[in-house]
Design a protein around this motif. Structure first.
Motif, short mmCIF file in Angstrom:
data_model
loop_
_atom_site.label_atom_id
_atom_site.label_comp_id
_atom_site.label_asym_id
_atom_site.label_seq_id
_atom_site.Cartn_x
_atom_site.Cartn_y
_atom_site.Cartn_z
N UNK A 1 38.58 3.82 53.48
CA UNK A 1 37.69 4.20 52.39
C UNK A 1 37.43 5.70 52.44
N UNK A 2 37.62 6.38 51.32
CA UNK A 2 37.45 7.83 51.25
C UNK A 2 36.44 8.19 50.17
N UNK A 3 35.38 8.92 50.55
CA UNK A 3 34.40 9.44 49.60
C UNK A 3 34.98 10.70 48.96
N UNK A 4 35.05 10.72 47.63
CA UNK A 4 35.65 11.85 46.93
C UNK A 4 34.67 12.99 46.68
N UNK A 5 33.43 12.87 47.11
CA UNK A 5 32.41 13.87 46.78
C UNK A 5 32.86 15.28 47.15
N UNK A 6 33.26 15.47 48.42
CA UNK A 6 33.64 16.81 48.86
C UNK A 6 34.86 17.32 48.13
N UNK A 7 35.83 16.44 47.89
CA UNK A 7 37.05 16.87 47.20
C UNK A 7 36.75 17.29 45.77
N UNK A 8 35.89 16.55 45.08
CA UNK A 8 35.53 16.93 43.72
C UNK A 8 34.69 18.21 43.74
N UNK A 9 33.75 18.27 44.64
CA UNK A 9 32.86 19.44 44.73
C UNK A 9 33.65 20.71 45.02
N UNK A 10 34.63 20.60 45.91
CA UNK A 10 35.41 21.78 46.32
C UNK A 10 36.67 21.99 45.49
N UNK A 11 36.85 21.17 44.45
CA UNK A 11 38.06 21.23 43.62
C UNK A 11 39.32 21.17 44.49
N UNK A 12 39.30 20.22 45.40
CA UNK A 12 40.40 20.01 46.33
C UNK A 12 41.36 18.99 45.73
N UNK A 13 42.52 19.46 45.31
CA UNK A 13 43.52 18.59 44.69
C UNK A 13 44.75 18.43 45.57
N UNK A 14 44.55 18.61 46.87
CA UNK A 14 45.67 18.45 47.79
C UNK A 14 46.13 17.00 47.82
N UNK A 15 47.43 16.75 48.05
CA UNK A 15 47.98 15.40 47.97
C UNK A 15 47.36 14.44 48.98
N UNK A 16 47.31 13.16 48.59
CA UNK A 16 46.91 12.09 49.48
C UNK A 16 48.07 11.11 49.58
N UNK A 17 48.19 10.46 50.74
CA UNK A 17 49.28 9.50 50.95
C UNK A 17 48.71 8.20 51.48
N UNK A 18 49.23 7.07 50.99
CA UNK A 18 48.78 5.77 51.47
C UNK A 18 49.93 4.77 51.35
N UNK A 19 50.04 3.91 52.35
CA UNK A 19 51.06 2.87 52.28
C UNK A 19 50.55 1.64 51.52
N UNK A 20 49.22 1.45 51.51
CA UNK A 20 48.62 0.36 50.75
C UNK A 20 48.34 0.80 49.32
N UNK A 21 48.06 -0.14 48.41
CA UNK A 21 47.72 0.25 47.04
C UNK A 21 46.50 1.15 47.00
N UNK A 22 46.38 1.90 45.93
CA UNK A 22 45.22 2.75 45.70
C UNK A 22 44.16 1.95 44.95
N UNK A 23 42.91 2.14 45.34
CA UNK A 23 41.78 1.51 44.64
C UNK A 23 40.78 2.62 44.32
#
Length: 250
Positions: free
Chosen positions: A26-48
């Motif tokens: 589980x990843x909280x997107x707060x910091x990424x949205x706040x910092x305008x961080x659009x760096x790639x994410x990788x996951x082997x399971x589906x995205x939710x």
């Protein structure tokens, strides 16, 4: 991977519950949205993607983050939307977003939670909020079970009202209502800075010890709902209303 955005805790609670039930990260997107961080994410399971509903669609700040952030690995993506009543025709816009990202849309699942949009509606007292959270629990479990089984969420009926709400009403709602002009702080403010730290758009600053709002607001209600002194008001509408944050997400 479960990615969530939450202003007052409803979506955080749903995401954390789904994470425990599925065993997914589980990843909280707060910091990424706040910092305008659009760096790639990788996951082997589906995205939710777990997000609140703003005017019958996902918040524009979440949509923008999704548009700009490469999600690699698994191409399947589910959407879970917490709402006060309905998500309207949100799924149609999510399908188009997934087409642009070349991802495999697995459906959109609504979860009715306690009302938190205090700028326009009445928020529940603690006892009523607990009842609503209890009613939401089996619905969250249903969403988690579909994800575990790799099944698409069931397709929702879409009425003309749903299409209007998610279309023209959403288009008008943002420019007409989504601004910070009516936020004020009373003398109960103790300059703790919680409103500053809790804003996902860095739109609140302390000046002479009191919060001042800028022009970039998404109406997440984090500042007014999470103020420990209940010192923030939104015009006269919020005076005397209980502040709501999801107790299960704290």
């Amino acid at each position: 991977m479960i990615c969530y955005f939450s202003g007052t805790g409803n979506s955080a609670y749903a995401a954390q519950r789904i994470g425990r039930l599925t065993g997914m990260e589980v990843l909280d997107l707060f910091e990424r949205i706040r910092d305008q961080d659009y760096s790639p994410l990788q996951a082997s399971q589906p995205w939710v993607i777990v997000t609140p509903t703003y005017a019958w669609r996902i918040p524009r700040i979440v949509s923008e983050w999704l548009e700009k952030t490469p999600l690699t690995g698994n191409s399947k993506i589910y959407f879970v939307m917490t709402c006060g009543g309905s998500i309207g025709n949100a799924g149609a816009y999510l399908e188009k977003l997934c087409e642009r990202k070349k991802m495999d849309y697995q459906g959109c699942f609504p979860i009715v939670m306690p009302e938190n949009y205090i700028a326009m509606f009445s928020t529940p007292a603690p006892e009523e909020a607990e009842k609503q959270l209890a009613a939401a629990s089996p619905v969250i479990e249903q969403a988690a079970e579909s994800i575990k089984k790799g099944e698409c969420f069931p397709e929702l009926p879409r009425t003309m009202k749903d299409k209007l709400n998610s279309g023209i009403v959403n288009d008008l709602f943002y420019p007409m209502f989504v601004h910070a002009k009516r936020f004020t702080a009373t003398d109960a403010c103790v300059s703790c800075g919680q409103c500053v730290r809790g804003c996902p758009l860095k739109n609140v600053k302390l000046e002479a010890g009191h919060p001042v709002w800028g022009s970039d607001c998404t109406h997440c209600m984090a500042c007014i709902s999470r103020c420990p002194m209940e010192a923030i008001e939104y015009g006269k509408h919020t005076q005397g209303l209980p502040r709501y944050t999801c107790p299960e997400s704290r």
